[in-house]
Design a protein around this motif. Sequence first.
Motif, PDB file in Angstrom:
ATOM      1  N   LEU A   1       4.694  88.557   6.958  1.00  0.00           N
ATOM      2  CA  LEU A   1       4.234  89.939   7.271  1.00  0.00           C
ATOM      3  C   LEU A   1       4.630  90.811   5.919  1.00  0.00           C
ATOM      4  CD1 LEU A   1       4.693  90.604  11.047  1.00  0.00           C
ATOM      5  CD2 LEU A   1       2.268  90.065   9.705  1.00  0.00           C
ATOM      6  N   GLY A   2       6.053  90.983   5.716  1.00  0.00           N
ATOM      7  CA  GLY A   2       6.618  91.889   4.754  1.00  0.00           C
ATOM      8  C   GLY A   2       6.431  91.342   3.403  1.00  0.00           C
TER       9      GLY A   2
ATOM     10  N   HIS B   1      -4.011  94.912   5.374  1.00  0.00           N
ATOM     11  CA  HIS B   1      -2.682  94.108   4.912  1.00  0.00           C
ATOM     12  C   HIS B   1      -3.188  92.767   4.251  1.00  0.00           C
ATOM     13  CE1 HIS B   1       0.173  90.989   5.900  1.00  0.00           C
ATOM     14  NE2 HIS B   1       1.101  92.103   5.915  1.00  0.00           N
TER      15      HIS B   1
ATOM     16  N   ASN C   1       8.683  93.207  14.687  1.00  0.00           N
ATOM     17  CA  ASN C   1       7.908  92.817  13.577  1.00  0.00           C
ATOM     18  C   ASN C   1       6.727  93.209  13.397  1.00  0.00           C
ATOM     19  OD1 ASN C   1      10.585  91.432  13.288  1.00  0.00           O
ATOM     20  ND2 ASN C   1       9.585  89.456  13.141  1.00  0.00           N
ATOM     21  N   TYR C   2       5.936  93.223  14.382  1.00  0.00           N
ATOM     22  CA  TYR C   2       4.464  93.629  14.168  1.00  0.00           C
ATOM     23  C   TYR C   2       4.200  94.931  14.045  1.00  0.00           C
ATOM     24  CZ  TYR C   2       3.338  88.797  15.454  1.00  0.00           C
ATOM     25  OH  TYR C   2       3.185  87.433  15.400  1.00  0.00           O
TER      26      TYR C   2
ATOM     27  N   ASN D   1       5.274  96.277  10.743  1.00  0.00           N
ATOM     28  CA  ASN D   1       4.446  96.022   9.867  1.00  0.00           C
ATOM     29  C   ASN D   1       3.464  96.970   9.635  1.00  0.00           C
ATOM     30  OD1 ASN D   1       3.351  94.127   7.789  1.00  0.00           O
ATOM     31  ND2 ASN D   1       1.648  93.951   9.318  1.00  0.00           N
TER      32      ASN D   1
ATOM     33  N   ARG E   1       4.312 100.237   8.213  1.00  0.00           N
ATOM     34  CA  ARG E   1       4.150 100.392   6.771  1.00  0.00           C
ATOM     35  C   ARG E   1       2.955 100.451   6.155  1.00  0.00           C
ATOM     36  NH1 ARG E   1       8.029  95.818   7.067  1.00  0.00           N
ATOM     37  NH2 ARG E   1       6.177  94.267   7.320  1.00  0.00           N
TER      38      ARG E   1
END
Length: 287
Positions: free
Chosen positions: A142-143, A166, A211-212, A215, A218
């Motif tokens: 993801l990152g 994304h 984590n989701y 993301n 961001r």
Amino acid sequence: MTRQVSVWGGGFWLSGKTREAALDAACELDELGYARLWTSGGFGEGVPSVYGEVLAATTRLGVASGILSIWHADPADTARTVRGFEQDHPGRFLLGLGTSHAPVVDAKAEHTYTKPYSRMVEYLDALDAAELPAQRRALAALGPRMLALSAERSVGAHPYFVPAEHTAQAREILGDGPLLAPEVAVVLERDEDTARAIAHEYMRGYLSLPNYSNNLRRLGYSDDDLAGAGSDRLMDALIPWGDLDTVVAGIEEHYRAGADEVTIQVLTAEPFTFPSAAYRELATALL
């Protein structure tokens, strides 16, 4: 890289109670021309047996783990299993690896979720030592750091629960060449209230995982967008819904953003019943 259309699935594929129906569904996906079946397996122990069973039941369909948790699967055992798949079904299995999530890992009390990036590097080092080629693995990235690692140490990235914006950013980080295979959940439902009820219920669980949610922060989504089951604004960005043309248009956004392979997850109100009719309908438009 040639554009591919794949399928993503969860509990229906892993439950022993639905295994016979799952193998029948896999054969139909094979016949319809889908490139690959991505099935989860990240929260269990080792490599789920369903991967080998699907490979044996089909003739062409690829299979990928989406994802296998690096905290819960020994790398030497994993490499040995994947080498067996490669021997029996050359080129058809892809090992999707991920760092899972702190609430999931910590809840099992076997590991403490610290330094997930370093843990992934160590895991990849162990796979190298076990002589599992980089081209037989992908990372659930993801990152930016994990995306860059996926390009350096694997065939590419399999982002999950991401909007098309994304996908565009991921392609820029990966550059040309590495695989970019985002999961895209869809709801083939014209009634707005029904579609939103299905989608928001799906979103609720994932938005509780940092984590989701981080993301999505961001990408500019607010705490209001991420609260509870998520805002309608976030749902519309993440989950194409409506009639076939509208859903296909939402999937196509990811290809235009740089995806090589979109792994489609059809959401319904009955997650343990495979929506065969929906995948047949999507096949007519995408394959």
